[in-house]
Write a protein that holds these residues in place. Structure first.
Motif, PDB file in Angstrom:
ATOM      1  N   ILE A  89      -3.552  72.099  23.553  1.00  0.00           N
ATOM      2  CA  ILE A  89      -2.731  71.490  22.497  1.00  0.00           C
ATOM      3  C   ILE A  89      -2.869  69.977  22.528  1.00  0.00           C
ATOM      4  O   ILE A  89      -3.069  69.333  21.492  1.00  0.00           O
ATOM      5  CB  ILE A  89      -1.254  71.927  22.636  1.00  0.00           C
TER       6      ILE A  89
ATOM      7  N   TYR B 172      -4.620  67.642  19.620  1.00  0.00           N
ATOM      8  CA  TYR B 172      -3.830  66.518  19.101  1.00  0.00           C
ATOM      9  C   TYR B 172      -4.654  65.224  19.176  1.00  0.00           C
ATOM     10  O   TYR B 172      -4.758  64.492  18.191  1.00  0.00           O
ATOM     11  CB  TYR B 172      -2.524  66.380  19.889  1.00  0.00           C
TER      12      TYR B 172
ATOM     13  N   LEU C 239       1.819  71.046  14.004  1.00  0.00           N
ATOM     14  CA  LEU C 239       2.134  72.055  15.006  1.00  0.00           C
ATOM     15  C   LEU C 239       2.844  73.218  14.324  1.00  0.00           C
ATOM     16  O   LEU C 239       3.840  73.011  13.631  1.00  0.00           O
ATOM     17  CB  LEU C 239       3.038  71.440  16.078  1.00  0.00           C
TER      18      LEU C 239
ATOM     19  N   LYS D 265      -2.949  76.477  27.767  1.00  0.00           N
ATOM     20  CA  LYS D 265      -2.379  76.195  26.448  1.00  0.00           C
ATOM     21  C   LYS D 265      -1.918  74.751  26.264  1.00  0.00           C
ATOM     22  O   LYS D 265      -2.313  74.106  25.284  1.00  0.00           O
ATOM     23  CB  LYS D 265      -1.242  77.179  26.161  1.00  0.00           C
TER      24      LYS D 265
ATOM     25  N   VAL E 114       4.742  77.631  20.682  1.00  0.00           N
ATOM     26  CA  VAL E 114       3.685  77.036  19.858  1.00  0.00           C
ATOM     27  C   VAL E 114       2.697  78.122  19.460  1.00  0.00           C
ATOM     28  O   VAL E 114       2.129  78.805  20.302  1.00  0.00           O
ATOM     29  CB  VAL E 114       2.977  75.882  20.596  1.00  0.00           C
TER      30      VAL E 114
ATOM     31  N   ILE F  58      -2.034  74.498  16.586  1.00  0.00           N
ATOM     32  CA  ILE F  58      -2.103  73.080  16.259  1.00  0.00           C
ATOM     33  C   ILE F  58      -3.357  72.895  15.424  1.00  0.00           C
ATOM     34  O   ILE F  58      -4.412  73.468  15.733  1.00  0.00           O
ATOM     35  CB  ILE F  58      -2.082  72.181  17.513  1.00  0.00           C
TER      36      ILE F  58
END
Length: 128
Positions: free
Chosen positions: A11, A15, A27, A7, A86, A89
């Motif tokens: 992410i 990004y 996010l 994960k 989270v 994203i």
């Protein structure tokens, strides 16, 4: 030795992809007791945060946390988001990105979860 989850790596990759393509990374976070965000902007237990360079200061994303400073209503705030919180994203401009299952934080002091009670067999009752 147990391997680390993918994960945080995913992410960071999404990004970077957003930044490289001129998109604005956002996010999506499920707010829990370990999440430090401006609570007045939380809606239905979630908040969506702009992670662009112009919106954040000192952004760090390691395997456990996303941390940065951001201005809300002109006031600088420190945000601390555990990776477990989270939810996704994505790029604001086209919605492309990745979603994640909401993880429950591991707390050794909390009792283990039990299975939900099994439903009883329905029965009919004659009422006179």
């Amino acid at each position: 030795m147990p391997s680390t989850t993918t994960k945080p790596y995913l992410i960071r990759a999404i990004y970077e992809w957003c930044v490289d393509n001129g998109f604005t990374p956002h996010l999506s976070v499920a707010v829990d007791q370990n999440t430090r965000v401006p609570m007045e902007f939380v809606k239905e237990g979630q908040i969506v945060l702009n992670l662009s360079a112009s919106a954040t200061r000192n952004l760090t994303m390691d395997n456990e946390w996303v941390q940065f400073s951001a201005r809300f209503g002109g006031v600088s705030r420190e945000l601390h988001i555990p990776m477990s919180a989270v939810v996704g994203i994505f790029a604001r401009e086209n919605g492309e990105g990745m979603g994640f299952a909401v993880e429950k934080p591991t707390d050794p002091s909390s009792p283990p979860e039990t299975d939900p009670p099994k439903p009883t067999k329905p029965s009919l009752k004659i009422v006179k």
